[in-house]
Design a protein around this motif. Sequence first.
Motif, PDB file in Angstrom:
ATOM      1  N   UNK A   1      51.618  48.522  42.676  1.00  0.00           N
ATOM      2  CA  UNK A   1      52.125  49.855  42.991  1.00  0.00           C
ATOM      3  C   UNK A   1      51.070  50.618  43.778  1.00  0.00           C
ATOM      4  N   UNK A   2      51.519  51.230  44.872  1.00  0.00           N
ATOM      5  CA  UNK A   2      50.622  52.051  45.674  1.00  0.00           C
ATOM      6  C   UNK A   2      50.663  53.468  45.164  1.00  0.00           C
ATOM      7  N   UNK A   3      49.514  54.042  44.850  1.00  0.00           N
ATOM      8  CA  UNK A   3      49.450  55.388  44.296  1.00  0.00           C
ATOM      9  C   UNK A   3      48.475  56.217  45.099  1.00  0.00           C
ATOM     10  N   UNK A   4      48.837  57.454  45.328  1.00  0.00           N
ATOM     11  CA  UNK A   4      47.960  58.361  46.062  1.00  0.00           C
ATOM     12  C   UNK A   4      46.852  58.898  45.176  1.00  0.00           C
ATOM     13  N   UNK A   5      47.124  59.023  43.872  1.00  0.00           N
ATOM     14  CA  UNK A   5      46.172  59.627  42.943  1.00  0.00           C
ATOM     15  C   UNK A   5      45.236  58.614  42.289  1.00  0.00           C
ATOM     16  N   UNK A   6      45.704  57.396  42.141  1.00  0.00           N
ATOM     17  CA  UNK A   6      44.891  56.388  41.449  1.00  0.00           C
ATOM     18  C   UNK A   6      44.733  55.160  42.329  1.00  0.00           C
ATOM     19  N   UNK A   7      43.469  54.874  42.698  1.00  0.00           N
ATOM     20  CA  UNK A   7      43.181  53.706  43.528  1.00  0.00           C
ATOM     21  C   UNK A   7      42.446  52.687  42.650  1.00  0.00           C
ATOM     22  N   UNK A   8      43.199  51.840  41.980  1.00  0.00           N
ATOM     23  CA  UNK A   8      42.613  50.873  41.044  1.00  0.00           C
ATOM     24  C   UNK A   8      41.641  49.929  41.736  1.00  0.00           C
ATOM     25  N   UNK A   9      41.995  49.537  42.952  1.00  0.00           N
ATOM     26  CA  UNK A   9      41.120  48.613  43.687  1.00  0.00           C
ATOM     27  C   UNK A   9      39.765  49.236  43.965  1.00  0.00           C
ATOM     28  N   UNK A  10      39.784  50.509  44.382  1.00  0.00           N
ATOM     29  CA  UNK A  10      38.519  51.198  44.663  1.00  0.00           C
ATOM     30  C   UNK A  10      37.704  51.371  43.391  1.00  0.00           C
ATOM     31  N   UNK A  11      38.397  51.651  42.274  1.00  0.00           N
ATOM     32  CA  UNK A  11      37.695  51.826  40.995  1.00  0.00           C
ATOM     33  C   UNK A  11      37.007  50.530  40.581  1.00  0.00           C
ATOM     34  N   UNK A  12      37.709  49.410  40.758  1.00  0.00           N
ATOM     35  CA  UNK A  12      37.121  48.111  40.417  1.00  0.00           C
ATOM     36  C   UNK A  12      35.919  47.801  41.304  1.00  0.00           C
ATOM     37  N   UNK A  13      36.073  48.066  42.577  1.00  0.00           N
ATOM     38  CA  UNK A  13      34.978  47.822  43.522  1.00  0.00           C
ATOM     39  C   UNK A  13      33.777  48.699  43.202  1.00  0.00           C
ATOM     40  N   UNK A  14      34.051  49.969  42.797  1.00  0.00           N
ATOM     41  CA  UNK A  14      32.964  50.892  42.458  1.00  0.00           C
ATOM     42  C   UNK A  14      32.224  50.430  41.209  1.00  0.00           C
ATOM     43  N   UNK A  15      32.959  49.973  40.206  1.00  0.00           N
ATOM     44  CA  UNK A  15      32.325  49.469  38.980  1.00  0.00           C
ATOM     45  C   UNK A  15      31.430  48.272  39.290  1.00  0.00           C
ATOM     46  N   UNK A  16      31.946  47.375  40.129  1.00  0.00           N
ATOM     47  CA  UNK A  16      31.155  46.199  40.505  1.00  0.00           C
ATOM     48  C   UNK A  16      29.896  46.617  41.252  1.00  0.00           C
ATOM     49  N   UNK A  17      30.031  47.591  42.147  1.00  0.00           N
ATOM     50  CA  UNK A  17      28.882  48.062  42.924  1.00  0.00           C
ATOM     51  C   UNK A  17      27.841  48.730  42.024  1.00  0.00           C
ATOM     52  N   UNK A  18      28.307  49.477  41.029  1.00  0.00           N
ATOM     53  CA  UNK A  18      27.385  50.107  40.079  1.00  0.00           C
ATOM     54  C   UNK A  18      26.594  49.053  39.298  1.00  0.00           C
ATOM     55  N   UNK A  19      27.321  48.015  38.857  1.00  0.00           N
ATOM     56  CA  UNK A  19      26.678  46.948  38.099  1.00  0.00           C
ATOM     57  C   UNK A  19      25.626  46.227  38.941  1.00  0.00           C
ATOM     58  N   UNK A  20      25.976  45.938  40.186  1.00  0.00           N
ATOM     59  CA  UNK A  20      25.040  45.254  41.081  1.00  0.00           C
ATOM     60  C   UNK A  20      23.833  46.136  41.361  1.00  0.00           C
ATOM     61  N   UNK A  21      24.085  47.445  41.577  1.00  0.00           N
ATOM     62  CA  UNK A  21      22.983  48.369  41.863  1.00  0.00           C
ATOM     63  C   UNK A  21      22.039  48.477  40.671  1.00  0.00           C
ATOM     64  N   UNK A  22      22.607  48.465  39.448  1.00  0.00           N
ATOM     65  CA  UNK A  22      21.781  48.528  38.247  1.00  0.00           C
ATOM     66  C   UNK A  22      20.912  47.276  38.121  1.00  0.00           C
ATOM     67  N   UNK A  23      21.507  46.112  38.346  1.00  0.00           N
ATOM     68  CA  UNK A  23      20.743  44.866  38.285  1.00  0.00           C
ATOM     69  C   UNK A  23      19.681  44.824  39.377  1.00  0.00           C
TER      70      UNK A  23
END
Length: 302
Positions: A1-23
């Motif tokens: 489902x495409x949503x204007x308010x919730x971008x699940x893909x971006x949220x997942x990518x952001x979490x992954x980026x945070x984890x990588x940045x922490x490591x």
Amino acid sequence: MSSLLTNSTAMTALQTLRSVSSQLATTQNRISTGQRVATASDNAAYWSIATSMRADNAALSAVSDSLGLSAATVDTEYTALNSVLGSDGNSGLTKLQSLLVEAKTAGIDRTKIQSEVTQIQQDMKNTANSATFNGVNWLSTTTATPTTVNLVSSYSRVGATPTTNSIAVTVANYSLYTSSTSGILDTPTSGVSIDNMNIGTLTDSSADQTTLDGYIAQVTAAINSVSSGAADLGAIKNRISNNSDFVKSLMDSVTRGIGQLVDADMNAESTRLAALQTQQQLGVQALSIANNSSQSILSLFR
């Protein structure tokens, strides 16, 4: 489902980026400090052990310094005792003994022998007075000189209980002159000590010959006492040397142990850094793609 308010893909990518940045931050910290465990938060157990071992190493370093000072002190007293003993036969007690034996010769000029005896007596006293290192003198003592000196020799810790061992030195075993005239060379026997004996007035009479025999026996006993003291100091000197070598080896061993607990493997960290930097770049790219996906919703309203 495409949503204007919730971008699940971006949220997942952001979490992954945070984890990588922490490591990546952790890896960069290890590379900059050279330590895998630099603070208690990195690994509380290893950090605690390493901190205790560093404290032990500091104590061992103090022991090593103390052993160096003790070695210098013992060496000074040992050298002076050997000089007083006069093992070469041309000075000290051994020369004094030979002069007294020579003085038993009938008709010999004992006044001239006494002039040499006097020089030996003064030389031995000067040697004893000069046997001072860092204000410590065991050969010429006063009432302020301690009767027993403890030389720190080792440190160990079992659990929370530290133990410091020392080498006990009995000063009276080496004291040649004292303020109370109770040393090896100034203790009087029948009113005469080695420090003040005088043969200049003695003759060939039986009584004077007996006196000379007593002086010779007195000097012989002193030679035995000084030899025993020198041998004892020699043994202490060797023990200090052995302890010093062991403490230095032990410090190296503790340092290696600390390194095994907390040091970072720079080969592994450099490889991990390269991988994380690549993952970070890909994470940024993935987040960018995820953010751009919402732009496709606009096409639905054209």
